[in-house]
Scaffold this motif. Structure first.
Motif, PDB file in Angstrom:
ATOM      1  N   TRP A  65       0.806  -1.181   0.188  1.00 10.52           N
ATOM      2  CA  TRP A  65       0.185   0.077  -0.354  1.00 10.52           C
ATOM      3  C   TRP A  65       0.771   1.009  -0.129  1.00 10.52           C
ATOM      4  O   TRP A  65       0.446   2.284  -0.629  1.00 10.52           O
ATOM      5  CB  TRP A  65      -0.791   0.050   1.177  1.00 10.52           C
ATOM      6  N   ALA A  66       2.099   1.194   0.663  1.00  9.50           N
ATOM      7  CA  ALA A  66       2.912   2.401   0.553  1.00  9.50           C
ATOM      8  C   ALA A  66       3.367   2.581  -0.828  1.00  9.50           C
ATOM      9  O   ALA A  66       3.203   3.791  -1.332  1.00  9.50           O
ATOM     10  CB  ALA A  66       4.093   2.204   1.352  1.00  9.50           C
ATOM     11  N   ALA A  67       3.479   1.515  -1.540  1.00  7.79           N
ATOM     12  CA  ALA A  67       3.981   1.937  -3.018  1.00  7.79           C
ATOM     13  C   ALA A  67       2.858   2.384  -3.708  1.00  7.79           C
ATOM     14  O   ALA A  67       2.925   3.297  -4.610  1.00  7.79           O
ATOM     15  CB  ALA A  67       4.297   0.386  -3.461  1.00  7.79           C
ATOM     16  N   ARG A  68       1.622   1.784  -3.710  1.00  9.45           N
ATOM     17  CA  ARG A  68       0.486   2.171  -4.353  1.00  9.45           C
ATOM     18  C   ARG A  68      -0.082   3.841  -3.926  1.00  9.45           C
ATOM     19  O   ARG A  68      -0.361   4.517  -4.834  1.00  9.45           O
ATOM     20  CB  ARG A  68      -0.769   1.154  -3.966  1.00  9.45           C
ATOM     21  N   LEU A  69       0.154   4.098  -2.723  1.00 14.43           N
ATOM     22  CA  LEU A  69      -0.208   5.354  -2.589  1.00 14.43           C
ATOM     23  C   LEU A  69       0.714   6.475  -3.111  1.00 14.43           C
ATOM     24  O   LEU A  69       0.582   7.650  -3.642  1.00 14.43           O
ATOM     25  CB  LEU A  69      -0.182   5.723  -0.867  1.00 14.43           C
ATOM     26  N   ALA A  70       2.156   6.108  -3.035  1.00 15.58           N
ATOM     27  CA  ALA A  70       3.329   6.969  -3.508  1.00 15.58           C
ATOM     28  C   ALA A  70       3.052   7.055  -4.853  1.00 15.58           C
ATOM     29  O   ALA A  70       3.364   8.190  -5.647  1.00 15.58           O
ATOM     30  CB  ALA A  70       4.461   5.889  -3.050  1.00 15.58           C
ATOM     31  N   ASP A  71       2.584   6.170  -5.504  1.00 12.45           N
ATOM     32  CA  ASP A  71       2.471   6.248  -7.412  1.00 12.45           C
ATOM     33  C   ASP A  71       1.295   7.239  -7.342  1.00 12.45           C
ATOM     34  O   ASP A  71       1.233   8.149  -8.467  1.00 12.45           O
ATOM     35  CB  ASP A  71       2.137   4.883  -7.439  1.00 12.45           C
ATOM     36  N   LEU A  72       0.193   7.063  -6.546  1.00 12.55           N
ATOM     37  CA  LEU A  72      -1.245   8.025  -6.795  1.00 12.55           C
ATOM     38  C   LEU A  72      -0.567   9.196  -6.445  1.00 12.55           C
ATOM     39  O   LEU A  72      -1.029  10.405  -7.330  1.00 12.55           O
ATOM     40  CB  LEU A  72      -2.186   7.593  -5.977  1.00 12.55           C
ATOM     41  N   ALA A  73       0.471   9.691  -5.579  1.00  7.53           N
ATOM     42  CA  ALA A  73       0.905  10.904  -5.004  1.00  7.53           C
ATOM     43  C   ALA A  73       1.612  11.759  -5.908  1.00  7.53           C
ATOM     44  O   ALA A  73       1.863  12.844  -5.713  1.00  7.53           O
ATOM     45  CB  ALA A  73       1.222  10.988  -3.661  1.00  7.53           C
ATOM     46  N   ARG A  74       1.841  10.948  -6.840  1.00  4.99           N
ATOM     47  CA  ARG A  74       2.910  11.483  -8.198  1.00  4.99           C
ATOM     48  C   ARG A  74       2.027  12.502  -8.876  1.00  4.99           C
ATOM     49  O   ARG A  74       2.767  13.534  -9.386  1.00  4.99           O
ATOM     50  CB  ARG A  74       3.401  10.567  -9.067  1.00  4.99           C
ATOM     51  N   THR A  75       0.733  12.581  -8.760  1.00  8.15           N
ATOM     52  CA  THR A  75      -0.069  13.368  -9.645  1.00  8.15           C
ATOM     53  C   THR A  75      -1.196  14.030  -8.950  1.00  8.15           C
ATOM     54  O   THR A  75      -1.578  15.008  -9.555  1.00  8.15           O
ATOM     55  CB  THR A  75      -0.608  12.780 -10.849  1.00  8.15           C
ATOM     56  N   GLU A  76      -1.417  13.436  -7.686  1.00  5.56           N
ATOM     57  CA  GLU A  76      -2.573  14.157  -6.963  1.00  5.56           C
ATOM     58  C   GLU A  76      -2.609  13.815  -5.644  1.00  5.56           C
ATOM     59  O   GLU A  76      -1.834  12.930  -5.024  1.00  5.56           O
ATOM     60  CB  GLU A  76      -4.031  13.621  -7.464  1.00  5.56           C
ATOM     61  N   ASP A  77      -3.158  14.455  -4.768  1.00  9.42           N
ATOM     62  CA  ASP A  77      -3.235  14.436  -3.401  1.00  9.42           C
ATOM     63  C   ASP A  77      -4.181  12.994  -3.070  1.00  9.42           C
ATOM     64  O   ASP A  77      -5.320  12.664  -3.706  1.00  9.42           O
ATOM     65  CB  ASP A  77      -4.101  15.467  -2.739  1.00  9.42           C
ATOM     66  N   VAL A  78      -3.845  12.361  -1.997  1.00  9.02           N
ATOM     67  CA  VAL A  78      -4.714  11.280  -1.682  1.00  9.02           C
ATOM     68  C   VAL A  78      -4.924  11.222  -0.222  1.00  9.02           C
ATOM     69  O   VAL A  78      -3.859  11.533   0.677  1.00  9.02           O
ATOM     70  CB  VAL A  78      -3.808   9.704  -1.840  1.00  9.02           C
ATOM     71  N   VAL A  79      -6.008  11.269   0.297  1.00  4.14           N
ATOM     72  CA  VAL A  79      -6.604  11.426   1.752  1.00  4.14           C
ATOM     73  C   VAL A  79      -6.682  10.167   2.287  1.00  4.14           C
ATOM     74  O   VAL A  79      -7.246   9.110   1.784  1.00  4.14           O
ATOM     75  CB  VAL A  79      -7.725  12.103   2.044  1.00  4.14           C
ATOM     76  N   VAL A  80      -5.834   9.810   3.309  1.00  2.20           N
ATOM     77  CA  VAL A  80      -6.030   8.411   4.222  1.00  2.20           C
ATOM     78  C   VAL A  80      -6.589   8.928   5.547  1.00  2.20           C
ATOM     79  O   VAL A  80      -6.311   9.614   6.277  1.00  2.20           O
ATOM     80  CB  VAL A  80      -4.694   7.816   4.419  1.00  2.20           C
ATOM     81  N   LEU A  81      -7.672   8.037   5.695  1.00  3.39           N
ATOM     82  CA  LEU A  81      -8.522   8.174   6.861  1.00  3.39           C
ATOM     83  C   LEU A  81      -8.060   7.596   8.059  1.00  3.39           C
ATOM     84  O   LEU A  81      -7.556   6.256   7.755  1.00  3.39           O
ATOM     85  CB  LEU A  81      -9.984   7.887   6.702  1.00  3.39           C
ATOM     86  N   CYS A  82      -7.937   8.057   9.104  1.00  4.76           N
ATOM     87  CA  CYS A  82      -7.611   7.398  10.181  1.00  4.76           C
ATOM     88  C   CYS A  82      -8.277   7.520  11.589  1.00  4.76           C
ATOM     89  O   CYS A  82      -8.412   8.941  12.080  1.00  4.76           O
ATOM     90  CB  CYS A  82      -6.122   7.778  10.657  1.00  4.76           C
ATOM     91  N   GLU A  83      -9.048   6.639  12.174  1.00  7.23           N
ATOM     92  CA  GLU A  83      -9.568   6.784  13.573  1.00  7.23           C
ATOM     93  C   GLU A  83      -8.618   7.623  14.640  1.00  7.23           C
ATOM     94  O   GLU A  83      -7.453   7.290  14.544  1.00  7.23           O
ATOM     95  CB  GLU A  83     -10.124   5.519  13.937  1.00  7.23           C
ATOM     96  N   GLY A  84      -9.287   8.272  15.540  1.00  6.97           N
ATOM     97  CA  GLY A  84      -8.530   8.698  16.371  1.00  6.97           C
ATOM     98  C   GLY A  84      -7.363   9.992  16.091  1.00  6.97           C
ATOM     99  O   GLY A  84      -7.626  10.696  15.369  1.00  6.97           O
ATOM    100  N   ASP A  85      -6.067   9.626  16.461  1.00  9.45           N
ATOM    101  CA  ASP A  85      -5.152  10.752  15.974  1.00  9.45           C
ATOM    102  C   ASP A  85      -4.125   9.870  15.287  1.00  9.45           C
ATOM    103  O   ASP A  85      -3.788   8.425  15.922  1.00  9.45           O
ATOM    104  CB  ASP A  85      -4.349  11.040  17.318  1.00  9.45           C
ATOM    105  N   PRO A  86      -3.594  10.045  14.185  1.00  8.02           N
ATOM    106  CA  PRO A  86      -2.722   9.127  13.323  1.00  8.02           C
ATOM    107  C   PRO A  86      -1.487   8.628  14.117  1.00  8.02           C
ATOM    108  O   PRO A  86      -1.052   7.485  13.635  1.00  8.02           O
ATOM    109  CB  PRO A  86      -2.469   9.913  12.281  1.00  8.02           C
ATOM    110  N   PHE A  87      -0.800   9.596  15.037  1.00  8.85           N
ATOM    111  CA  PHE A  87       0.352   9.244  15.588  1.00  8.85           C
ATOM    112  C   PHE A  87       0.092   8.567  17.088  1.00  8.85           C
ATOM    113  O   PHE A  87       1.393   8.659  17.743  1.00  8.85           O
ATOM    114  CB  PHE A  87       1.081  10.456  15.638  1.00  8.85           C
ATOM    115  N   PHE A  88      -0.874   8.285  17.256  1.00 10.31           N
ATOM    116  CA  PHE A  88      -1.401   7.314  18.469  1.00 10.31           C
ATOM    117  C   PHE A  88      -1.593   6.209  18.325  1.00 10.31           C
ATOM    118  O   PHE A  88      -3.139   5.833  18.165  1.00 10.31           O
ATOM    119  CB  PHE A  88      -2.232   8.256  19.465  1.00 10.31           C
ATOM    120  N   TYR A  89      -1.120   5.039  18.166  1.00  7.99           N
ATOM    121  CA  TYR A  89      -1.364   3.725  17.864  1.00  7.99           C
ATOM    122  C   TYR A  89      -2.003   3.471  16.386  1.00  7.99           C
ATOM    123  O   TYR A  89      -2.616   2.495  16.325  1.00  7.99           O
ATOM    124  CB  TYR A  89      -2.151   3.200  19.037  1.00  7.99           C
ATOM    125  N   GLY A  90      -1.782   4.574  15.456  1.00  5.79           N
ATOM    126  CA  GLY A  90      -2.439   4.471  14.485  1.00  5.79           C
ATOM    127  C   GLY A  90      -1.869   3.617  13.244  1.00  5.79           C
ATOM    128  O   GLY A  90      -0.591   3.535  13.186  1.00  5.79           O
TER     129      GLY A  90
END
Length: 238
Positions: free
Chosen positions: A86-111
């Motif tokens: 998924w990191a590879a797929r998201l990086a590929d998409l982000a070459r041309t446009e923004d990709v929003v990834v949803l995360c419950e709570g706070d992403p940097f707290f056990y996300g």
């Protein structure tokens, strides 16, 4: 050049989402979210009705959740491959446009996104939008402050060994215990050993429909994995 933007959704109630999170979600053309295979995904449910018409949704389905123990090498192998892909797929998409990834709570707290962030380093521009943590939503639902004065707060995961849970529970003024689920019997024993069981509360689905706040010693289970146990501090007060 686009970005991978991880948006913290807060504890579950859509009204507790930040304005920045809402603006990004409602205008996104590419939205990714984690979920268990065959499930709608809690993060996706939180944003129901907010996505724009024609949005492209990417469901990132975990290859394993609770089917095998986290100590099993196969567990790490499957999840590592999942995050690599998924990191590879998201990086590929982000070459041309923004990709929003949803995360419950706070992403940097056990996300879960943390595992993607480390893999995206140097491959894509990453932005993190913080969110209210699930534990904050749960202790607010309990109707009591989690800490007073000089109280020390300890955050634990119920996946820890029972001995570690009991030791740390006995050493702290206030406790938050996450990732409970099938670990409930072990957590009950650990809190009893630490003399904290009678003071513990269990919050299920905090801030969401079906919210439940009960004394932990009265709960037999089963309980959701993302239930949170609380022991409120009783420290210095005016």
């Amino acid at each position: 050049m686009g970005r991978v933007i991880c948006v913290g959704l807060g504890p579950g109630d859509p009204d507790l989402m930040s304005l920045r999170a809402y603006r990004l979600i409602s205008s996104a053309r590419q939205v990714a979210f984690f979920r268990k295979a065959g499930r709608a995904g809690q993060a996706r449910q939180i944003v129901e009705g907010m996505l724009c018409e024609g949005v492209h949704e990417l469901a990132m389905e975990y290859p394993v959740t609770t089917e095998i123990p986290v100590s099993d090498p196969e567990y790490n192998r499957l999840l590592a491959a999942f995050y690599d892909d998924w990191a590879a797929r998201l990086a590929d998409l982000a070459r041309t446009e923004d990709v929003v990834v949803l995360c419950e709570g706070d992403p940097f707290f056990y996300g879960s996104f943390m595992h993607l962030q480390s893999r995206l380093e140097g491959r894509a521009e990453v932005e993190i939008v913080p969110g209210i943590t699930g534990m904050s939503g749960c202790w607010t639902a309990s109707g009591q402050p989690i800490t007073w004065g000089d109280d020390v707060l300890t955050v634990l995961t119920a996946t820890l060994p029972e001995e570690d849970l009991a030791r740390r529970a006995g050493d702290s003024d206030a406790l938050v215990v996450m990732k409970i689920g099938r670990n409930l019997p072990k957590l009950r024993r650990a809190l009893a050993r630490a003399g904290r069981l009678s003071d513990a509360w269990l919050v299920e689905r905090g801030t969401m429909p079906g919210q439940s706040v009960r004394r932990l010693e009265e709960v037999e289970g089963p309980v959701p994995y993302f239930s949170i146990a609380l022991v409120h501090g009783q420290g210095r007060r005016p």
